[in-house]
Design an enzyme around this catalytic site. Structure first.
Site, PDB file in Angstrom:
ATOM      1  N   ASP A  26       0.822  -1.209   0.000  1.00 17.47           N
ATOM      2  CA  ASP A  26       0.000   0.000   0.000  1.00 17.47           C
ATOM      3  C   ASP A  26       0.857   1.260   0.000  1.00 17.47           C
ATOM      4  OD1 ASP A  26      -2.704   1.245   0.398  1.00 17.47           O
ATOM      5  OD2 ASP A  26      -1.761   1.950   2.243  1.00 17.47           O
ATOM      6  N   GLU A  82       1.169  -0.472  -5.124  1.00 21.76           N
ATOM      7  CA  GLU A  82       0.180   0.574  -5.374  1.00 21.76           C
ATOM      8  C   GLU A  82       0.962   1.882  -5.479  1.00 21.76           C
ATOM      9  OE1 GLU A  82      -3.500   3.121  -3.539  1.00 21.76           O
ATOM     10  OE2 GLU A  82      -1.890   2.350  -2.302  1.00 21.76           O
TER      11      GLU A  82
END
Length: 655
Positions: free
Chosen positions: A333, A386
């Protein structure tokens, strides 16, 4: 008669009662050296709470890193939460580790660390390496061994192929608490890991996804963070059961031939009093300089990637989930926030690195080390970044200067595509280049095309309602979008609910709108996703060269007035091709000519306008012949019926 904590040997009873905390260690000098070098990747075997026997007496060994502590004790239900009775011993090697064996502490005991810092501040902390925590709002750690007998040998032995970059990779993104609920109107009502698995595994299998991606399952105090504000990095959340229950869920997916990816958050952590922030009264895990150590968007704190012990903590955590839980991949993330010092910061709120740039060189170094370690130990998994930036080589090997990830989310494709599809078809001809721009850079990275949870929250509306037109056109547009996504180069990710046209924004407090499936419009969307998943999974032309320029060729890219696009997808074998034609308007096109480099017979294998999907039925039936006729720079011409707001996919007829 034996005294407490005495034990029997071959020669009789040894009458040495053990102390409340016995000097004991699981650390070798090599462990300490690796820990301090930022290269230890199995710290979970050393730190935390480990049940064992010492001199024949069962108990638990505790170890915690608190380098600025003057005093550390274990308090728990075994000593009535006494702050002083069970004081850990500092190691002699200046490692900052406090440790000791406590007799009689059994699995299931609750505990915390009582820490007095050198400044005199008194703190009550959970264990950073705890394998289980109390269910929120309680915050104690729990002694919990991770013993489990796995039954997924077949998957583990063959997963190298399923997780390969030249295999189909279609991911269903799930938030476990809100996929389904026992009581849809009660946000405290949740299924267990086992109950979720009994419903979710067959559903994912039926829908044709190859992998499931779970939004963070690590322990977190606030449901509204969706799991992205972690306090228990080494614990599967207790909301749904024990770590072993979660292992059984992973096992169930594997037995069904489905891979499991976890969202992993090495970018930031919250300031909850029982968590990592100022763990021992000093900035242990986070940067002390808040220009680097504080994240203004998320009101959270950023790991100090320049501190070797922190690097070992994070490195070990990544390996922990792959090792102990048989996880098939980590979606990392907020990589952009990790590698840019000026991420979401105004001028003057950040300081350039030593080279004068805006990159966090320590974070970049850590990510390279992470990927090198993961792929060295588990070459049959994937790491997925990401990242929304144009940083060089996110999914390229570290030996050529890349970050070493297996894949990178294609955020530019997602933004451009949704912007295009939001436009009324009458205006789309002016924006065709926005849609085709992704193919300019599509092969610069190993891209995954994401339609994730971030696109259906915070007032952005569900995907269905981003589409223009009446209800029929909205559904047709959505099927067209999915057809385009699945035939565009790259792997795929779809958030739960999108597969049947969810009509409300995702809300973590309630389950999906499953009642919509009684309507043929939504059932049609779901059936189309099921079939396009099957087509992607079974068609080498769609995945063998999904990251290679040789796997894609434009046939029509300049028919702006009709808003028609056409391209070939290709496999490794000569003649393994697939023709994809998109009609971005609600006007059906009859006898539409498409120039092709090869002739012969073609047949339609999927059409989003099929009545089975609640389409209008503008389909191509039977075998169609590409005749020898030069058109649009190609030697052959194929005449097609183009469905309104639809996609038609064809392949050559083989003898």
């Amino acid at each position: 008669m034996q005294t407490p904590n005495s034990h029997v040997t071959m020669t009789g009873v040894i009458n040495r009662p053990l102390q409340s905390v016995e000097p004991f260690s699981l650390f070798s000098s090599g462990d300490i050296a690796l820990f301090q070098a930022g290269s230890h990747y199995r710290l979970y075997e050393k730190f935390g709470a480990h049940t064992l026997e010492y001199e024949g007496v069962p108990g638990t060994y505790f170890a915690v890193w608190a380098p600025d502590a003057a005093f550390v004790a274990v308090m728990g239900d075994f000593n009535q939460w006494d702050h002083y009775s069970h004081t850990l011993l500092p190691r002699w090697d200046s490692s900052g580790i406090w440790e000791g064996f406590i007799p009689g502490v059994e699995a299931g005991c609750l505990y915390k660390y009582f820490i007095r810092s050198n400044s005199g501040e008194e703190l009550f902390r959970g264990d950073p390496f705890a394998t289980r925590w109390e269910v929120r709002p309680k915050t104690a750690s729990q002694v919990h061994p991770l013993d489990h007998t796995w039954h997924d040998k077949k998957w583990m032995q063959g997963r190298k192929k399923q997780n390969s970059l030249n295999s189909p990779f279609s991911v269903y993104e799930v938030h476990l608490g809100s996929w389904r609920r026992p009581d849809p109107n009660n946000e405290e009502s949740v299924y267990t890991y086992g109950e979720i698995a009994a419903m979710l595994v067959p559903y994912v299998k039926e829908m044709g996804f190859t992998h499931v991606e779970l939004m963070p399952v690590m322990e977190h105090p606030f449901d509204g963070s969706w799991g992205y504000q972690l306090t228990g990095y080494y614990a599967a959340t207790s909301r749904y059961g024990t770590p072993q229950d979660f292992m059984l869920m992973v096992e169930a997916f594997h037995q069904a031939g489905i891979g499991v990816i976890l969202d992993w958050v090495p970018s930031h952590f919250p300031h909850d009093a029982h968590g990592l922030y100022r763990f021992d009264g000093s900035h242990v895990y986070e940067y002390a300089d808040m220009r680097k150590g504080y994240h203004p968007d998320w009101n959270s704190y950023i790991f100090n990637y320049g501190r070797n012990e922190v690097r070992s903590f994070l490195l070990s955590n990544a390996i922990y989930w792959l090792d102990k839980f048989h996880i098939d991949g980590l979606r990392v993330d907020a990589v952009a926030s990790m590698i840019h010092l000026d991420y979401s910061r105004e001028r003057g709120a950040w300081e350039p690195n030593e080279l004068g740039g805006n990159e966090n060189l320590e974070a970049i170094s850590f990510l390279k080390k992470l990927n090198e370690t993961v792929y060295a130990l588990f070459p049959d998994v994937q790491t997925i970044a990401e990242d929304s930036t144009n940083h060089y080589g996110v999914s390229r090997p570290t030996f050529v200067g890349g970050l070493g990830f297996g894949m990178k989310w294609m955020m530019g494709w997602m933004n451009d595509t949704l912007d295009y599809f939001k436009k009324d078809p009458v205006h789309r001809k002016w924006y065709q280049n926005d849609l085709t721009f992704s193919l300019v850079y599509a092969f610069g990275e190993n891209y995954m095309l994401p339609l994730s949870h971030d696109e259906v929250v915070h007032g952005k509306s569900p995907l269905l309602y981003k589409m223009p037109g009446d209800d029929w056109q909205k559904c047709a547009n959505l099927r067209l979008l999915y057809g385009y996504m699945y035939t565009h180069p790259g792997t795929k990710l779809l958030f739960m609910g999108d597969e049947f046209g969810q009509t409300s924004e995702w809300n973590y407090k309630r389950e999906l709108d499953w009642q919509l499936l009684k309507y043929p419009t939504h059932k049609g969307i779901q059936d189309f996703v099921k079939d396009v998943n099957r087509l992607y999974r079974e068609s080498t032309a769609l995945y063998e060269l999904q990251f290679e320029e040789s796997g894609f060729e434009w046939m029509i890219v300049n028919d702006y007035d009709n808003c028609v696009l056409a391209y070939l997808r290709k496999g490794k074998t000569a003649g393994d091709v697939m023709l994809v034609v998109l009609n971005m308007t609600p006007v059906p096109r009859e006898q539409y000519p498409v120039g092709l480099p090869l002739g012969g017979l073609w047949e339609e294998i999927l059409n989003s306008d099929d009545p089975a999907y609640y389409g209008s039925g503008v389909v191509n039936t039977g075998q169609l012949k590409a005749v020898k006729q030069f058109y649009n720079g190609r030697e052959f011409t194929l005449s097609l019926r183009l469905p309104p707001l639809g996609i038609t996919i064809l392949k050559p007829v083989t003898a």
